[in-house]
Design an enzyme around this catalytic site. Structure first.
Site, mmCIF file in Angstrom:
data_model
loop_
_atom_site.group_PDB
_atom_site.id
_atom_site.type_symbol
_atom_site.label_atom_id
_atom_site.label_comp_id
_atom_site.label_asym_id
_atom_site.label_seq_id
_atom_site.Cartn_x
_atom_site.Cartn_y
_atom_site.Cartn_z
ATOM 1 C CG ASP A 218 147.754 46.569 42.417
ATOM 2 O OD1 ASP A 218 148.034 45.574 41.721
ATOM 3 O OD2 ASP A 218 146.827 46.576 43.247
ATOM 4 C CG HIS B 146 143.889 45.845 40.351
ATOM 5 N ND1 HIS B 146 142.606 45.486 40.024
ATOM 6 C CD2 HIS B 146 143.866 46.176 41.664
ATOM 7 C CE1 HIS B 146 141.826 45.592 41.090
ATOM 8 N NE2 HIS B 146 142.565 46.012 42.106
ATOM 9 C CD GLU C 116 149.604 44.651 45.093
ATOM 10 O OE1 GLU C 116 148.451 44.273 45.363
ATOM 11 O OE2 GLU C 116 150.173 45.581 45.690
ATOM 12 C CD GLU D 83 145.442 41.748 45.172
ATOM 13 O OE1 GLU D 83 144.298 42.149 44.893
ATOM 14 O OE2 GLU D 83 146.430 42.500 45.251
ATOM 15 C CG HIS E 153 145.664 42.265 49.484
ATOM 16 N ND1 HIS E 153 144.324 41.930 49.596
ATOM 17 C CD2 HIS E 153 145.741 43.164 48.481
ATOM 18 C CE1 HIS E 153 143.634 42.592 48.704
ATOM 19 N NE2 HIS E 153 144.459 43.367 48.009
#
Length: 382
Positions: free
Chosen positions: A183, A185, A209, A235, A285
């Site tokens: 991720d 992020h 991700e 997400e 998510h």
């Protein structure tokens, strides 16, 4: 049947639960939350529920459209998360009325179980190899980790090397077959995302991700041409209209709508179907609570393109209270061989421990995202 009342409960570690009651004694539960903005979403739920008390809870599609369209200003994380939790609770009521799991009301299941992954490391990952070994021993066949700490637009290769060392340590510890999601992020800007994605290619990752922030999704074109690792994002996208251009552009391989942020079961079912038409996989998510996870599993049951489900058991955010603490029967989420069985009880398929919810709501929380800064003092993406 009419909606008679509702209550919201702010409970640790960072969640918001919603209970909707009816005049037939059937209640529904939802999880409307934006992490770090629980009280804001709570206020939005209250405003939306003004129009629902006294209405028939079974008219879910109409209620969804009214909540979305009648406010003039629409979309965004707060409003869509409030709608999401209400939508989950209405579906829970409907399933209980018909004594059927929600997936039966959505056309029936196309799978009996779904693979799950577990988080390792934390916001600043360190000993992830040991964490990964523990998850494998617990039966998980896939894990996800944060890739990096804060990164400047152009940063040092030392930080890239640290990421590679951590992923390499995991591969050395657990072998070639564990699914690994990394991720980014949204902490990584386009220039360094290109570098990091390329350096990660030898480790045969399950996906990377949110390699860039969703407001920079146009950068996914360059990244998709730059790496063969599947790209996942979504997400922080909140409706089918947010996902429309992403899918049309064709540079994403996995979408990750959050059923507590993107309009609930009603909207995410439509988003999943849109993605299927573009041959894009679904991996909802869900680093959240048990109601959110139950909603995800009901959708996963009916979405042909769903391939894996995030869940929060043992995640670094769940200090003091964890995923199973608020439900009567934790076995409903028992993981076996890296999979979880789709709950087949009425509605969401879980029974909330309301006594415990009320007890913990007296404690509540004011969880906030950490604020990170670069060495030069400028704010960093968390």
């Amino acid at each position: 049947m009419k909606i008679t009342s509702y209550e919201t409960f702010i409970v640790p570690p960072r969640w918001l639960f919603l209970k909707i009651e009816t005049d037939e004694g059937i209640v529904g539960w939802g999880e409307p939350i934006v992490e770090g903005k629980a009280h804001t979403v709570q206020a939005a739920v209250s405003e939306l529920m003004d129009n629902l008390v006294g209405k028939d809870p079974m008219r879910i599609e109409d209620h969804w459209q009214v909540m979305y369209r009648s406010g003039f200003y629409r979309g965004g994380p707060i409003l869509m998360s409030a709608i999401a939790g209400i939508d989950q609770a209405l579906w829970d009521i409907k399933g209980k009325f018909y004594n059927a799991p929600i997936h039966q009301l959505l056309g029936g299941a196309c799978r009996d179980s779904i693979k799950v992954y577990s988080w390792i490391g934390g916001d600043r990952p360190s000993d992830v190899a040991q964490d990964a070994m523990e998850k494998v021993k617990a039966g998980f066949t896939a894990i996800k980790m944060n890739a990096t700490e804060e990164l400047q637009f152009i940063d040092s290769y030392e930080k890239i090397d640290q990421v590679i060392a951590r992923v390499s340590a995991i591969r050395d510890a657990v072998g070639p077959n564990l699914g690994i999601g990394v991720d980014f992020h949204g902490r990584v800007h386009k220039p360094m995302a290109k570098v990091l994605a390329k350096e990660l290619e030898p480790f045969r990752l399950m996906f990377i991700e949110e390699p860039v922030l969703p407001e920079n999704n146009e950068a996914l074109r360059d990244l998709a041409h730059h790496t063969n690792i599947p790209i996942a994002t979504g997400e922080r996208m909140f409706s089918r209209w947010d996902f429309k251009k992403l899918l049309e552009d064709g540079y994403v391989d996995i979408i990750q709508p959050d059923l507590s942020h993107a309009g609930g079961i009603t909207e995410c079912k439509k988003i999943a179907s849109m993605a299927e038409a573009y041959d894009v996989a679904l991996a909802p998510h869900c680093p959240l609570g048990p109601i959110a996870l139950a909603a995800c599993l009901q959708l996963d049951a009916t979405a042909y393109n769903a391939f894996i489900q995030e869940q929060s058991l043992g995640i670094h955010y769940n200090k003091g209270n964890d995923l199973l603490d608020y439900i009567v029967d934790p076995a409903v989420f028992s993981y076996e061989g890296g999979y979880v069985t789709i709950p087949d009880g009425p509605g969401l398929g879980i029974t909330i421990n309301e006594e415990y919810v009320r007890k913990m709501s007296e404690i509540g929380h004011r969880w906030r995202n950490p604020v990170w800064r670069h060495k030069d003092g400028s704010v960093a993406e968390w």
